[in-house]
Write an enzyme that holds these catalytic residues in place. Sequence first.
Site, PDB file in Angstrom:
ATOM      1  N   PHE A 136       0.852  -1.185   0.000  1.00 17.08           N
ATOM      2  CA  PHE A 136       0.000   0.000   0.000  1.00 17.08           C
ATOM      3  C   PHE A 136       0.884   1.230   0.000  1.00 17.08           C
ATOM      4  CE2 PHE A 136      -2.113   3.215   2.741  1.00 17.08           C
ATOM      5  CZ  PHE A 136      -3.395   3.284   2.215  1.00 17.08           C
ATOM      6  N   PRO A 141       8.398  10.524   0.616  1.00 13.99           N
ATOM      7  CA  PRO A 141       9.536  11.055   1.361  1.00 13.99           C
ATOM      8  C   PRO A 141       9.212  12.384   2.062  1.00 13.99           C
ATOM      9  CG  PRO A 141      10.259  10.218  -0.757  1.00 13.99           C
ATOM     10  CD  PRO A 141       8.768  10.090  -0.739  1.00 13.99           C
ATOM     11  N   GLU A 371       0.593   4.273  10.385  1.00 15.24           N
ATOM     12  CA  GLU A 371      -0.880   4.314  10.448  1.00 15.24           C
ATOM     13  C   GLU A 371      -1.355   5.478  11.303  1.00 15.24           C
ATOM     14  OE1 GLU A 371      -3.148   2.189   9.130  1.00 15.24           O
ATOM     15  OE2 GLU A 371      -1.829   0.659   8.303  1.00 15.24           O
ATOM     16  N   GLY A 372      -0.684   6.607  11.178  1.00  9.95           N
ATOM     17  CA  GLY A 372      -1.011   7.773  11.990  1.00  9.95           C
ATOM     18  C   GLY A 372      -0.186   7.749  13.253  1.00  9.95           C
ATOM     19  N   THR A 373       0.634   8.781  13.440  1.00 11.90           N
ATOM     20  CA  THR A 373       1.507   8.786  14.623  1.00 11.90           C
ATOM     21  C   THR A 373       0.663   8.983  15.880  1.00 11.90           C
ATOM     22  OG1 THR A 373       1.852  11.160  14.676  1.00 11.90           O
ATOM     23  CG2 THR A 373       3.328   9.900  13.239  1.00 11.90           C
TER      24      THR A 373
END
Lengths: 392, 245
Positions: A136, A141, A371-373
């Site tokens: 995915f 960067p 997956e989102g900090t």
Amino acid sequence: MAQDRFQAPDYYLLDELLTDEHKLIRDTVRAWVKKEVSPIIEEACQKCEFPKHLVKGLAEIGAFGPYIPVEYGGGGLDQISYGLIMQELERGDSGLRSTASVQSSLVMYPIYTYGSEEQRKKYLPKLASGEWLGCFGLTEPDHGSNPNGMVTNIKDKGDHYVLNGAKMWISNAPFAQIAVVWAKDEEGVIRGLIVERGMKGFTTPETHGKWSLRASATGELVFDNVQVPKENLLPNVKGLKGPLGCLNSARFGISWGAIGAAMDCYDSALRYSKERKQFGRPIGGFQLQQKKLAEMITEITKAQLLTWRLGVLKNENRATPAQISMAKRNNVNMALEIAREARQIHGGMGITGEYPIMRHMMNLESVITYEGTHDIHLLITGMDVTGENAFS
Amino acid sequence: MKILVCISNVPDTTTKINFSADNKDLVTAGIQYIINPYDEIALTRALELTEASGGTVTVLNVGDPSTDPTIRKALAIGATDAVRINAAPRDAYFVAKQIASHAATGNYDLILTGRESIDYNGSQVAAMVGELLNIPSVSICKSLTVDGTNATLEREIEGGKEVITAPLPLVVSATEGMAEPRIPNMRGIMSARTKPLNVIEPVAVPQLTAIAGYDKPQSRSQVNLVDADKVDDLVNLLHTKAKVI
Ligand SMILES: Cc1cc2nc3c(=O)[nH]c(=O)nc-3n(C[C@H](O)[C@H](O)[C@H](O)COP(=O)(O)OP(=O)(O)OC[C@H]3O[C@@H](n4cnc5c(N)ncnc54)[C@H](O)[C@@H]3O)c2cc1C
């Protein structure tokens, strides 16, 4: 690693909230992890190798697309089953769970939810059986927490698109046969495409030197004028809600997975505290160690309840993205803190591969970021309760 | 080939055993139940045999409805169908009578059990079933092969192994080595949902034994450590406390 003597804690008898089938599925994956994963995972991590030979087994126990309908090769199971499978896999290793999360929620889910019937038929059965692995591509960067800023793009060339750009930190990239890639079209609208290995101009260099998720391969996706056939565009979604829908599903699974890692650390620490003697008594008899263990089981129990409720809501299609954020954030942080405390309870032994602790701890440093900090999920909860956007 | 595998529902091997205040019952709260591990070996061998040369595997359990999850697991592992005889398994004779009365009408070529159940360790059921059905029965076998209407069995005996042949139908109890238990796969779990689990009522059986009570093993007594250089103290303790010299 020493013999796997894992015993799952269930302090509030939450098993009573599960169906017989849930328990059968969970116990099956638990047995599989004990038999196939525990004996080899430490060495795989030490050598930084993805244990490819486990892919077939992962497919057989239903780890690829458990909630995808049976007609497409999935398991046709509910969300709690999916969560339990992720919990047990991550009890073994977060890297293995990552492979299953990506395949299920980030590759099969978008193809099932946003894809055409032809795409579903072409890809899903092969992904469910493990014949193909997918990846995915969202993060770039220069665009991590802010995927909306992505620069990867497609240009319409009549009968095909031309894809340019690069994705970074992509799990499974080095050996994936297909990639679900998010790119902006000429109007700046985010679209999803299925890019297949072998397409000219598409390469997947591996990312080396990781201290975390060492049993999961990570890499880049580089697109240099890749010609992607039009039938590979996911027709049924436009905009950021496409990738965010996938992340919702994966984050839900991660919130269960983190409990698995936490349970393994707690279980190992509890056993060690009873067996290890200092000053003439088991270290578990000292208040300082008891405080750690008591807080661990309290946090695990809270997380189990949170996640079970979230699973019920998700089964009813009522779980909101913000609720899922709360569970992912809470549970991963809980697991990481438990890993750190458990490491200390193991003393010097805690830094060795004899025990799973250090491996879990290092793995969870990725899980708390991808997956989102941890911060981003807090901002999601903050925005949800105040109505104010603190992102930008 | 038609195979009947008798499975019992036993506490997981890591269970901490506790008894009720009057020491007459096992405290079952919080206990996880599993298929008796020896029965799982028998089930796996039955599946191997039918996979190789066709046939069906029926699992049978004598138990109340709480054993259904264990039966479903056996179906998930691959059994064709299941029978539950709806009664608490009172003692070995009761269980053997129930199995025999079902098997008498079932036309089974093979009846397999585990060598013993890991809870009560009676090791009686297989032999009793053979006797009740008037067919041969061989206990504690580590290998079972079938050739037409004959079975060959291997048993471990003092200093070697014994090879036995017997005609079908036959009762065999299994031990380690006969097969390596399998972990069910997702297809198996899904198909177990719809496989038949037939519940039948028990036949009347006279009660031959009753449990008078249970006791846990006595906890080990305290150890007195005596310093190596204090031999006099040791002799004194052996004389005055242990009273052995
Ligand atoms: C092992 C691994 C596997 C991964 N697998 C995949 C994958 O398969 N596919 C994929 O697309 N991506 C993947 N990722 C990428 C991952 O999702 C990103 O690393 C993550 O989204 C964070 O992005 P970043 O690393 O660019 O950090 P940044 O976004 O640069 O964040 C750096 C720090 O700044 C903080 N920060 C950022 N914005 C704000 C703000 N508005 N307010 C306050 N603080 C903020 C963050 O919380 C963080 O602490 C993976 C990452 C890792 C480590």
